[in-house]
Design a protein around this motif. Structure first.
Motif, PDB file in Angstrom:
ATOM      1  N   UNK A  70       0.814  -1.209   0.000  1.00  0.00           N
ATOM      2  CA  UNK A  70       0.000   0.000   0.000  1.00  0.00           C
ATOM      3  C   UNK A  70       0.845   1.255   0.000  1.00  0.00           C
ATOM      4  N   UNK A  71       1.921   1.250   0.821  1.00  0.00           N
ATOM      5  CA  UNK A  71       2.824   2.403   0.836  1.00  0.00           C
ATOM      6  C   UNK A  71       3.478   2.605  -0.523  1.00  0.00           C
ATOM      7  N   UNK A  72       3.898   1.498  -1.123  1.00  0.00           N
ATOM      8  CA  UNK A  72       4.526   1.598  -2.437  1.00  0.00           C
ATOM      9  C   UNK A  72       3.544   2.140  -3.471  1.00  0.00           C
ATOM     10  N   UNK A  73       2.284   1.685  -3.398  1.00  0.00           N
ATOM     11  CA  UNK A  73       1.284   2.181  -4.347  1.00  0.00           C
ATOM     12  C   UNK A  73       1.055   3.679  -4.162  1.00  0.00           C
ATOM     13  N   UNK A  74       1.019   4.131  -2.893  1.00  0.00           N
ATOM     14  CA  UNK A  74       0.818   5.564  -2.649  1.00  0.00           C
ATOM     15  C   UNK A  74       2.011   6.382  -3.150  1.00  0.00           C
ATOM     16  N   UNK A  75       3.212   5.855  -2.917  1.00  0.00           N
ATOM     17  CA  UNK A  75       4.402   6.570  -3.386  1.00  0.00           C
ATOM     18  C   UNK A  75       4.404   6.656  -4.910  1.00  0.00           C
ATOM     19  N   UNK A  76       4.064   5.544  -5.556  1.00  0.00           N
ATOM     20  CA  UNK A  76       4.037   5.557  -7.017  1.00  0.00           C
ATOM     21  C   UNK A  76       2.950   6.495  -7.539  1.00  0.00           C
ATOM     22  N   UNK A  77       1.838   6.600  -6.813  1.00  0.00           N
ATOM     23  CA  UNK A  77       0.777   7.527  -7.223  1.00  0.00           C
ATOM     24  C   UNK A  77       1.265   8.968  -7.136  1.00  0.00           C
ATOM     25  N   UNK A  78       1.971   9.276  -6.043  1.00  0.00           N
ATOM     26  CA  UNK A  78       2.515  10.630  -5.894  1.00  0.00           C
ATOM     27  C   UNK A  78       3.535  10.922  -6.990  1.00  0.00           C
ATOM     28  N   UNK A  79       4.452   9.959  -7.232  1.00  0.00           N
ATOM     29  CA  UNK A  79       5.463  10.165  -8.268  1.00  0.00           C
ATOM     30  C   UNK A  79       4.837  10.301  -9.645  1.00  0.00           C
ATOM     31  N   UNK A  80       3.806   9.492  -9.902  1.00  0.00           N
ATOM     32  CA  UNK A  80       3.162   9.554 -11.213  1.00  0.00           C
ATOM     33  C   UNK A  80       2.414  10.860 -11.427  1.00  0.00           C
ATOM     34  N   UNK A  81       2.003  11.510 -10.336  1.00  0.00           N
ATOM     35  CA  UNK A  81       1.230  12.746 -10.463  1.00  0.00           C
ATOM     36  C   UNK A  81       2.059  14.014 -10.454  1.00  0.00           C
ATOM     37  N   UNK A  82       3.362  13.900 -10.325  1.00  0.00           N
ATOM     38  CA  UNK A  82       4.185  15.106 -10.279  1.00  0.00           C
ATOM     39  C   UNK A  82       4.339  15.708 -11.670  1.00  0.00           C
ATOM     40  N   UNK A  83       4.595  17.040 -11.742  1.00  0.00           N
ATOM     41  CA  UNK A  83       4.666  17.686 -13.059  1.00  0.00           C
ATOM     42  C   UNK A  83       5.911  17.331 -13.856  1.00  0.00           C
ATOM     43  N   UNK A  84       6.998  16.909 -13.184  1.00  0.00           N
ATOM     44  CA  UNK A  84       8.215  16.548 -13.900  1.00  0.00           C
ATOM     45  C   UNK A  84       8.350  15.054 -14.058  1.00  0.00           C
ATOM     46  N   UNK A  85       9.416  14.649 -14.726  1.00  0.00           N
ATOM     47  CA  UNK A  85       9.694  13.232 -14.953  1.00  0.00           C
ATOM     48  C   UNK A  85      10.824  12.807 -14.030  1.00  0.00           C
TER      49      UNK A  85
END
Length: 567
Positions: free
Chosen positions: A189-204
């Motif tokens: 769950x933590x990994x999914x939340x982190x990936x969601x945050x990373x995927x939603x950031x404006x940069x790559x």
């Protein structure tokens, strides 16, 4: 995102609370099962020794102590409980004969307790301590059997204790499996939340290996930098060839542990710019893998365009300023030629060299000569400032006695000071003060400072000039008792056309005198400083590294030379 560290006894607080309740139930179940078995009298029918019941009750004690997990749980608490299990097993083995007695299976309960108590910290941490407790219990049983003799055989009691131990161990494994599954679920769950945050950031965000090949990508990729080729061909292949050395240098710098940045044009979109920020992630724990890098790629096209515009504006402004300086230098030179004729003819008329001139016309000639002289001084200052700004002012370095230049400048200002009623004095060393500098420039510095000081010093005041050698530096100071300078004006003085004071005070000058002093000092690798108090006067100091090597300042009192004519 980084999570703040928790206190040592409160690691993984939510997991510990849930695991603590389950462990408390496990301990309570063990205490109840052993207590009921001991008090039920089932063993007595098997011919148990009198010490069997106290031994069983000793084994029930850690189960009762385990209820403390309901209120307080943590690594220290669990370690203390495991120690209690080991002590209880040793006591029970000593009372019942250990492995050879009817309660022999209880020797293995420290191992089962280690499995249960290690659910939050991992089996490997507490399992060795549980095995050590069981070994000590077995040793205690052997010693007791050797001292008191082997206990009577009791197959029924041995079977009961074996069942209780096996059941407790199975439940311990069950608790461990459930806890591990829960921990894996939380981690997922933590990994999914982190990936969601990373995927939603404006940069790559890219995870790169040491060579720059992409291992993972998160976030919104700039349109000029598609993600798929980064995995297939690597980052360097996506960079325009002229920019690759800068990116490679940034990668090498990041591998050393220092944050690095690089800006490049993508190979497929040369009109765009990408800003790359790189940091080292470090090798994987417990492996010999090379360090990995994390990179943040941002679209910097607009910022690059703004910077390019600012750079173009700067170059254009410098070109215009240089053109202005050249124009002023040329115009000042052209104006001096006819102005010298005006001054010459007006001086002839003023002195009546070719015959008498009517008094009225003589006054006009004097006014023309004075105005022309003031204009010539202004043009000379503008010419010098323009030549300095245009880098066309060449110093003519020669060796001379600085006292001579100071005296010449004082002689030129003396008439102005006498007319205004200002006292002039010089503080000069008694011996020669030899310098290697531009004679005309040093005279111009001294003359400008003295003229300014006399101009802004009221009648009855004084102006003092001093010159001395401080190691390799010539320090020239002109101090006056004039109107002074306000603190807010000090920061502006020394710039071209900057003046201090009110409108009446500003009308007395052009603001070029101090600017020329500062520029001439800087041409000699020196500096100018101003110290002033409003209403009390000012002191301007020019320090130039021009003293001839080997010359040391003369010790003793300096010579004070009064320069005013006295009646």
């Amino acid at each position: 995102m980084s999570r703040p560290a928790a206190p040592p006894d409160a690691v993984e607080t939510p997991a510990v609370i849930r695991g603590g309740a389950a462990l408390a139930v496990w301990h309570a179940g063990w205490a109840a099962a052993v207590g009921l078995t001991a008090l039920g009298g089932a063993w007595f029918g098997q011919g148990a020794q009198a010490l069997d019941t106290p031994a069983a009750l000793a084994m029930a004690t850690p189960g009762l102590l385990g209820l403390v997990l309901l209120g307080r749980d943590g690594p220290m608490t669990r370690a203390a409980l495991l120690a209690a299990w080991s002590l209880a097993a040793i006591a029970a083995a000593g009372l019942s004969g250990g492995l050879t007695g009817p309660l022999g299976a209880f020797v293995f309960m420290p191992v089962a307790a280690a499995i249960a108590l290690g659910t939050a910290q991992g089996l490997l941490r507490l399992a060795p301590f549980g095995a050590l407790g069981s070994a000590l219990a077995a040793l205690a049983g052997l010693i007791a059997a050797a001292v008191h003799g082997a206990p009577d055989a009791s197959p029924g009691m041995a079977a009961v204790t074996a069942l209780l131990t096996a059941g407790a161990t199975a439940m311990a494994f069950r608790l461990s499996a459930v806890e591990q599954a829960r921990r894996l679920g939380v981690a997922a769950g933590d990994l999914a939340r982190i990936e969601t945050v990373l995927a939603g950031q404006p940069g790559l965000t890219l995870v790169l290996d040491a060579s720059g090949a992409a291992l993972a990508a998160y976030g919104a990729a700039p349109s000029a930098l598609p993600v798929e080729p980064l995995f297939e061909d690597g980052l360097i292949a996506a960079v325009h060839a002229p920019d690759r050395p800068a990116v490679l240098a940034a990668l090498a710098k990041a591998r050393t542990g220092v944050e690095a940045q690089a800006r490049f044009a993508p190979r497929l979109a040369l009109d765009r710019r990408i800003l790359l920020v790189l940091r080292r992630l470090g090798p994987s724990m417990g492996t010999d893998e090379p360090p990995r890098l994390i990179a943040l790629a941002l679209d910097a096209t607009l910022a690059h365009a703004r910077e390019a515009g600012l750079e173009a504006a700067r170059v254009e402004a410098e070109a215009q300023n240089a053109g202005k300086s050249r124009f002023l230098a040329n115009m000042s030179h052209e104006l001096r030629t006819p102005l010298n004729a005006v001054l010459g003819f007006s001086d002839i008329m003023r002195q009546g060299l070719f015959g008498p001139v009517p008094e009225r016309y003589a006054d006009y000639a004097r006014s023309i000569h004075e105005a022309g002289g003031h204009l010539l001084d202004l043009i000379n200052d503008v010419l010098d400032v323009s030549r300095i700004e245009a880098a066309r002012y060449d110093l003519s370095i020669e060796r001379f006695d600085a006292r001579e230049v100071v005296s010449e400048a004082l002689a030129l200002v003396r008439v102005q000071a006498d007319d205004k009623g200002v006292d002039l004095a010089a503080v000069l060393p008694p011996d020669a003060l030899t310098v290697a500098a531009d004679r005309r420039a040093l005279k111009q510095i001294t003359l400008n400072l003295l003229s300014n000081a006399v101009k802004f010093t009221p009648a009855g005041g004084s102006v003092t000039v001093s010159a001395e050698a401080l190691g390799p530096d010539l320090e020239l100071t002109v101090a006056d008792t004039g109107v002074g300078v306000a603190p807010e004006d000090l920061v502006r003085l020394g710039r071209p056309f900057e003046q201090a004071g009110g409108a009446e005070q500003r009308a007395q000058g052009t603001g070029l005198g101090l600017s020329l002093v500062r520029s001439l000092a800087e041409l000699h690798q020196g500096a100018m400083s101003i110290d002033s108090t409003l209403g009390e006067g000012a002191a301007v100091t020019v320090r130039l590294p021009v003293v001839v090597a080997g010359r040391e300042p003369v010790e003793g009192e300096a010579q004070v030379i009064p320069l005013n004519r006295t009646a």
